[in-house]
Each structure stands twice: as C-alpha cells, then as structure tokens.
Design a protein around this motif. Structure first.
Motif, mmCIF file in Angstrom:
data_model
loop_
_atom_site.group_PDB
_atom_site.id
_atom_site.type_symbol
_atom_site.label_atom_id
_atom_site.label_comp_id
_atom_site.label_asym_id
_atom_site.label_seq_id
_atom_site.Cartn_x
_atom_site.Cartn_y
_atom_site.Cartn_z
ATOM 1 N N PRO A 191 0.801 -1.088 -0.085
ATOM 2 C CA PRO A 191 0.123 0.145 0.098
ATOM 3 C C PRO A 191 0.814 1.260 -0.146
ATOM 4 C CG PRO A 191 0.088 -1.033 2.164
ATOM 5 C CD PRO A 191 0.850 -1.905 1.366
ATOM 6 N N ALA A 192 0.183 2.471 -0.367
ATOM 7 C CA ALA A 192 1.103 3.650 -0.528
ATOM 8 C C ALA A 192 1.262 3.995 0.916
ATOM 9 C CB ALA A 192 0.134 4.725 -1.001
ATOM 10 N N GLY B 15 8.406 11.381 30.542
ATOM 11 C CA GLY B 15 7.329 12.250 30.646
ATOM 12 C C GLY B 15 5.920 11.598 30.068
ATOM 13 N N PRO B 16 5.188 12.205 29.541
ATOM 14 C CA PRO B 16 3.694 11.664 29.137
ATOM 15 C C PRO B 16 4.015 10.938 27.782
ATOM 16 C CG PRO B 16 3.677 14.066 28.563
ATOM 17 C CD PRO B 16 4.938 13.902 29.564
ATOM 18 N N TRP B 17 3.192 10.149 27.282
ATOM 19 C CA TRP B 17 3.463 9.235 26.238
ATOM 20 C C TRP B 17 2.829 9.947 25.101
ATOM 21 C CZ3 TRP B 17 6.590 5.166 25.586
ATOM 22 C CH2 TRP B 17 7.127 4.559 26.750
ATOM 23 N N HIS B 18 3.508 10.020 23.880
ATOM 24 C CA HIS B 18 2.810 10.641 22.485
ATOM 25 C C HIS B 18 2.680 9.742 21.583
ATOM 26 C CE1 HIS B 18 3.899 14.584 24.431
ATOM 27 N NE2 HIS B 18 4.935 14.065 25.016
ATOM 28 N N GLU B 19 1.354 9.727 21.019
ATOM 29 C CA GLU B 19 1.215 8.680 19.975
ATOM 30 C C GLU B 19 1.890 8.757 18.716
ATOM 31 O OE1 GLU B 19 -2.701 6.041 18.131
ATOM 32 O OE2 GLU B 19 -2.737 7.612 19.461
ATOM 33 N N ALA B 20 2.579 7.840 18.301
ATOM 34 C CA ALA B 20 3.274 8.020 17.009
ATOM 35 C C ALA B 20 2.360 7.533 15.384
ATOM 36 C CB ALA B 20 4.530 7.157 16.658
ATOM 37 N N ARG B 21 2.855 8.129 14.501
ATOM 38 C CA ARG B 21 1.762 7.872 13.115
ATOM 39 C C ARG B 21 2.581 6.569 12.542
ATOM 40 N NH1 ARG B 21 3.380 9.344 7.719
ATOM 41 N NH2 ARG B 21 4.971 10.870 8.469
ATOM 42 N N LEU B 22 1.591 5.897 12.182
ATOM 43 C CA LEU B 22 2.057 4.409 11.740
ATOM 44 C C LEU B 22 2.060 4.389 10.218
ATOM 45 C CD1 LEU B 22 0.002 2.223 14.019
ATOM 46 C CD2 LEU B 22 2.442 2.896 14.225
ATOM 47 N N ALA B 23 2.972 3.775 9.611
ATOM 48 C CA ALA B 23 2.957 3.566 8.091
ATOM 49 C C ALA B 23 2.007 2.313 7.677
ATOM 50 C CB ALA B 23 4.286 3.015 7.514
ATOM 51 N N ALA B 24 1.572 2.261 6.522
ATOM 52 C CA ALA B 24 0.529 1.357 6.114
ATOM 53 C C ALA B 24 1.325 -0.059 5.890
ATOM 54 C CB ALA B 24 0.210 1.790 4.704
ATOM 55 N N VAL B 25 0.478 -1.194 6.053
ATOM 56 C CA VAL B 25 1.281 -2.606 5.727
ATOM 57 C C VAL B 25 0.183 -3.411 5.068
ATOM 58 C CG1 VAL B 25 2.726 -2.445 7.866
ATOM 59 C CG2 VAL B 25 0.136 -3.142 8.262
ATOM 60 N N THR C 109 3.783 -8.592 9.087
ATOM 61 C CA THR C 109 5.109 -7.881 8.986
ATOM 62 C C THR C 109 5.191 -6.651 10.080
ATOM 63 O OG1 THR C 109 4.014 -6.066 7.664
ATOM 64 C CG2 THR C 109 4.685 -7.992 6.347
ATOM 65 N N TRP C 110 6.472 -6.314 10.050
ATOM 66 C CA TRP C 110 6.655 -5.079 11.077
ATOM 67 C C TRP C 110 6.047 -3.909 10.328
ATOM 68 C CZ3 TRP C 110 12.669 -4.931 10.876
ATOM 69 C CH2 TRP C 110 13.129 -4.351 9.679
ATOM 70 N N ARG C 111 6.210 -2.791 11.107
ATOM 71 C CA ARG C 111 5.467 -1.631 10.803
ATOM 72 C C ARG C 111 6.536 -0.375 11.046
ATOM 73 N NH1 ARG C 111 -1.013 -0.940 11.604
ATOM 74 N NH2 ARG C 111 -1.320 1.084 10.045
ATOM 75 N N GLN C 112 6.505 0.471 10.059
ATOM 76 C CA GLN C 112 7.218 1.675 10.766
ATOM 77 C C GLN C 112 6.732 2.875 11.198
ATOM 78 O OE1 GLN C 112 8.675 3.427 6.557
ATOM 79 N NE2 GLN C 112 10.548 1.701 6.556
ATOM 80 N N TRP C 113 7.150 3.637 12.096
ATOM 81 C CA TRP C 113 6.310 4.507 12.592
ATOM 82 C C TRP C 113 7.280 5.712 12.720
ATOM 83 C CZ3 TRP C 113 8.965 6.177 16.997
ATOM 84 C CH2 TRP C 113 10.010 5.329 17.656
ATOM 85 N N VAL C 114 6.532 7.003 13.308
ATOM 86 C CA VAL C 114 7.251 8.263 13.276
ATOM 87 C C VAL C 114 6.635 9.229 14.362
ATOM 88 C CG1 VAL C 114 6.167 9.275 11.123
ATOM 89 C CG2 VAL C 114 8.552 10.150 12.009
ATOM 90 N N ASP D 204 4.459 -14.209 0.080
ATOM 91 C CA ASP D 204 3.817 -13.201 1.213
ATOM 92 C C ASP D 204 4.899 -12.404 1.789
ATOM 93 O OD1 ASP D 204 2.256 -12.159 2.777
ATOM 94 O OD2 ASP D 204 1.754 -13.926 4.231
ATOM 95 N N TYR D 205 4.549 -11.391 2.483
ATOM 96 C CA TYR D 205 5.819 -10.550 3.277
ATOM 97 C C TYR D 205 5.489 -11.179 4.788
ATOM 98 C CZ TYR D 205 5.748 -7.341 -0.582
ATOM 99 O OH TYR D 205 5.645 -6.821 -1.872
ATOM 100 N N VAL D 206 6.725 -11.547 5.211
ATOM 101 C CA VAL D 206 6.495 -11.899 6.509
ATOM 102 C C VAL D 206 7.990 -11.467 7.370
ATOM 103 C CG1 VAL D 206 6.887 -13.919 8.243
ATOM 104 C CG2 VAL D 206 5.589 -14.182 6.075
#
Length: 585
Positions: free
Chosen positions: A282-283, A516-526, A531-536, A346-348
């Motif tokens: 996916p994009a 400190g407090p937790w901040h939610e990251a943006r996840l890449a599509a999979v 599979t693993w997943r990129q985040w930022v 398949d991606y694994v």
C-alpha cells in the motif's frame, strides 16, 4: 710458564625453545592441510577443525552463546574458528617443545588431539564412517612431519664449534722474545755487558725441565658438530617443505569443497508464477526517513543467526524432504516436485529470540514457497500429535507447534526470498518460514526431515538447552532515528523506528521523552499482520540531554512491557531507548 686455557663445555645442548614451537606449529599445519584435503575428498563437514568447532558450539553454555551473539553478531562463527586455531597453535607449540626433547611426548600429544577430533566427528548428527578419514589422515601426516622436523631441529642443539683437546707446542703460545737464550753472544758492535761491581750470592740453579707443552682448545674442522650453518639450513629447508605441504593441502581441499558449491545451481533456478501472489504494497508502507529501516530488508542485510560453522551446500537436484512419524502416510518430496505445487508469496517478518531490546536480529522479506500446512495434511497426522520436529541437513533441530502451522497463517516451505532463490546462508534450497514464532522453533534452514511427534516425546536443539518449547514472538518496537548517542539540532525532528507483532497485528506505537507523558506516533501502512511496521513521531526537541523511549501495542490490546528481561529463554522485553544531545538552534 704458560697456563692452559679453560676447557669449553662440550655437553650436548638442548634445541632452542623457539625451534620446538616452530616444529609443533608446522606439524599441526601439515595435519590440518591433510585433513582439509581428505575432507574435500569425502565430507566437508568431517574436517576435524569444523567438527571440534561444532562440538564447541553444542557444549557451550547458552549464556555464553548469547554473549557471543550479542557481542560479535554474525561474525560469531569467525571468532570461534579463529579462537580454535589460536588454541590449536598454542597446543601445537607445546607439543613441538616436548617432541624436540623426547619424540614420544610429542606423539602422545598429537594422538590426544586426534582422539578429540575423532570423538567430535563421530558424534555429529548424521555422521558416517567417512567422518573419521580426515582426522586419521591429518594425524598420520602430522606425525610424519613432527618426526622429520624434530630430527632436523635436534641438530641445532650441537655447539657451533665443538672444541677438541690437542697438544700445542709452547712456541705457538709464547711471545718471540721469550725464545732468545740469555747466553748467546752479543751482536757485532754491541758492547758486552759489564760484570757486576760486587759479587752476590750465586743464584740457585733451576733444575732442567722438559720442554713445556700447553693444552688449549681449538675448533676441529673434522668434527661433524662444527657445522651449525648446514644444520640451520637443513632445518629451514625442512620447515619450508612442511609449510608448502600444509598450504597445498589446505588450498586443494578448499578447491575440492568449492567444486561442490551450489552457486551455479542456485543461479540457474527459475520459479513458476505464484498461485497466490503477495498483496501489493500500500502507499505509505515506507516512510523513507534517512536512517529508518526500509520496509523490505535486502538479502545482504538480513540477519543470520544459526549454529552452522560450514554453510551446507545442498544441490536442489538431490534435495528431498521426508515427512514421517505420527502420520497415516509418509511423504517424501523432491525439489522439482515442490516447485510443481501451488506456490504462495507473502511478506513475513522473522525475529530471532536472541535479539535484545532494540537489537538488529529482526528483518522483513517477501518469501515464496509451498504451503507447509498442505504438506503436513497430506501426511495425515495422527490424533495426539503436537510437534513438528524439523531437522536440517547439518543435524540442527527445531520444534514447531503443529497447531500453529495448521491454524491458517502462511507457514511456508520457502524456496525464494525477495524475488531470488534463497541465499545459501538463508537456507538454500528450502527452509521453513512460520509467522509469529521465534526462529529457533519456526524457521529451520536447509530442512530435509520433518517428524510429526509430541513435545513429550522429543526435544529440539535449543529446548534441550533450557529454552521454551513454544516461542510466540513478543510485541516489540525499536528506535532507529535518532541513533543512540547522536547529537541533533533543536527544533522539530523525527523520532522513528519499526515495531512488530507478527500474526497479531500492530495497533499503536507511543514515544516519551525523559519519562514524561506518552505521545502517539504515526504508523506506516502495511500489507498484512505478519510484517513489521514503520512509525514516526515529530518531536519538538529542546537543547540539552534527553532520553527517548518507545512502546508498542498490538491488536489484541497487549502493550509492550517496561519489565526488563534478557533474550533467553523466550525473548527479551523492555522499552527501547536512545540517549541524545540536542544542541542550540
């Protein structure tokens, strides 16, 4: 009166310690060369150095193995072989020093090493009578070299010039003026000596003596011990011949082994189109952040952790897989028959249980293979079976839970990786790939045998060493950027990494700064949940030193724990972290 010079020590001298060490090391090199040649002619894995190395791996306590993997990574086997050769060289030097004093001592030392090599070779899985040939050939060659080199070194112990006891007339030793008699007439023109003014008592006349002879020690050129130069040359020639023989045996053995290399067979393979192609990416599956692990790990960068010192060279033309044990019908399949089955792509993501928190032993690839579940069902497992005991061509075993293979996930008997035939170091021609389980229970390389059995009836390699029988991968994350210890500029900067929860799916990743407090990251599509997943997360960095931490949550609701645990027996846990310094803007 002349005095006799002191006699030199004419006792035999012991050969120099250095010469003995050289003798031992060269004899060992000849033995290794002969063994390598014999291994090339028979079975490459039967080389005594490799056999002893594999035995050392098997006998090494798991904590020490974990240390080696964490410290040296994929170079752990090179370090092990180097260590074995260093120990062997030191042992050989001691044997040589003993042999130049008494050959029997050196021969006993050589026999001890040969015994260790034989035991190591014969206790390897799948060993045959051929496994003894390299060790015996090496021992025979080493014994011959040790005998000849010891004889040459013994001649170095003789003095450079052995003195001989020979009488020498006094005129050879006395000064010229001592030979002029006192009563000879004076020379013409020379006045005679005046008599003394007064007569003193007459000196006592010394009794006549026989001519004095003095004994001294001079080199005797006829003595065979006086030729240290020729002895040294003979030793150097013998040493050179031994070194050349060792090199020739090693290179010839390597050439014979290389001829069994399967690179050409691997390059010639062509795979049919998959019956089930991988879903399109996916994009946005790759965030393309510098320093962030790419979604697909290149073959050359994919981690390698296994127990094989020597990479098995398995010809696909002779490879076959046998499925047996608690089954209604035994199944044997060749590689050509395997490729005729419907292939799945398949991606694994695979993960090693030895991976520390934030470590490198995880990677994602596109795999191509036949359904392992379909093969197992073809054999019709009996009721009560719980384990697939999978055996590699080199004897390594893994125990895969049967119910996991049959639960619908894409468990594969893989033949290709990222669009090419499996690299040899990753299991060519066929290996297992089972999503969601650590590799030591799910990803047997060079697999040739699957026994359907129970966990109570059989224990695989690592389970025998205290690791868990069933090893589901823990939900984990890793910080790739910024790197630990990095210095960055103040301002908005990406904190990015990868996270994985194979066959559960990743739901969220969070980041915090300085606890400190937790901040939610943006996840890449999979493309799927295996599979693993990129985040930022975009961090407004402020000057100073900071601690970054991350945690992942999977789709079952489980959140990565902060509790620290080492990799064995069932995987590491804890928050990945990075300490960074932020400079002024």
């Amino acid at each position: 009166m002349t005095s006799a010079s002191a006699p030199a020590d004419d006792r035999p001298r012991a050969p120099h310690t250095l010469a003995g060490a050289v003798v031992g090391v060269l004899a060992a090199a000849v033995a290794i060369g002969a063994a390598q040649l014999a291994a090339g002619l028979t079975v490459p894995q039967s080389s005594p150095v490799l056999a002893v190395g594999q035995a050392a791996i098997d006998l090494t306590p798991p904590p020490l193995k974990d240390f080696a993997i964490s410290t040296f990574g994929s170079n752990d086997k090179t370090v092990l072989l180097g260590g074995i050769l260093v120990v062997l060289a030191l042992y050989a030097a001691v044997i040589g020093m003993l042999a130049v004093r008494r050959l029997a001592f050196g021969m006993w030392g050589l026999a001890l090493f040969a015994f260790i090599g034989l035991v190591a070779a014969l206790t390897r899985p799948n060993s045959t009578v051929e496994y003894v040939v390299p060790t015996l050939a090496g021992a025979a060659a080493g014994a011959f070299a040790l005998s000849r080199l010891t004889r040459a070194a013994a001649r170095l112990g003789t003095p450079a010039a052995v003195p001989s006891r020979r009488p020498v007339p006094p005129e050879v030793l006395a000064p010229p003026e001592a030979l002029t008699p006192p009563d000879l007439p004076a020379s013409p023109g020379e006045p005679e000596a005046e008599p003394a003014d007064h007569a003193g008592p007459a000196p006592l006349e010394e009794p006549a003596q026989a001519p004095a002879y003095s004994f001294t020690y001079l080199p005797n050129p006829d003595d065979p011990g006086s030729a240290r130069g020729p002895a040294r040359r003979r030793f150097l020639v013998a040493s050179g011949i031994a070194a050349a023989a060792a090199a020739a045996g090693t290179l010839a053995g390597r050439e014979l082994i290389t001829r069994r290399d399967v690179s050409q067979a691997r390059a010639a393979l062509r795979f049919p189109r998959p019956a089930v192609p991988a879903p399109p990416l996916p994009a946005g599956s790759d965030l393309k952040i510098p320093g962030l692990s790419s979604f697909i790990t290149p073959n050359g960068s994919f981690y390698r952790v296994d127990t094989a010192l020597f990479l098995p060279q398995v010809d696909p033309a002779t490879w076959q897989l046998r499925i047996h044990g608690m089954v209604q019908r035994e199944v044997t399949i060749s590689f050509a028959e395997l490729l005729k089955r419907p292939l799945i792509e398949d991606y694994v993501t695979l993960t090693c249980v030895s991976d520390p928190v934030g470590g490198p032993y995880v990677g994602n690839a596109k795999w191509l293979g036949a359904s392992l579940a379909a093969l197992i069902r073809q054999a019709r497992p009996l009721a009560g079976a719980s384990q697939l005991l999978c055996t590699s061509v080199d004897g390594f075993t893994s125990g895969t839970p049967l119910q996991v293979v049959l639960d619908g996930r894409d468990a594969l008997l893989a033949v290709a990786m990222n669009g090419t035939a499996l690299p040899v170091e990753h299991g060519f021609p066929a290996r297992m790939v089972t999503p969601g389980l650590y590799g030591y229970v799910s990803a047997t390389k060079w697999v040739t045998d699957i026994e359907v059995t129970t966990f109570a009836a059989a224990s695989a390699y690592w389970v025998q060493r205290g690791w868990s029988q069933q090893a589901p991968i823990k939900t984990e994350s890793r910080i790739d950027v910024p790197a630990d210890g990095a210095t960055i500029r103040a301002g908005t900067t990406p904190v990015a990494g990868v996270a994985w929860a194979q066959h559960k799916g990743l739901a969220a990743v969070e980041v915090r700064v300085d606890r400190g407090p937790w901040h939610e990251a943006r996840l890449a599509a999979v493309p799927d949940i295996d599979t693993w997943r990129q985040w930022v997360w975009e961090w407004p960095a402020t000057p100073g030193g900071h601690l970054l931490e991350a945690r992942a949550t999977d789709q079952t609701g489980y959140t990565q724990t902060a509790v620290q645990a080492q990799p064995p027996p069932d995987g590491a846990s804890g928050y990945p972290s990075a300490t960074v310094t932020v400079s002024g803007s």
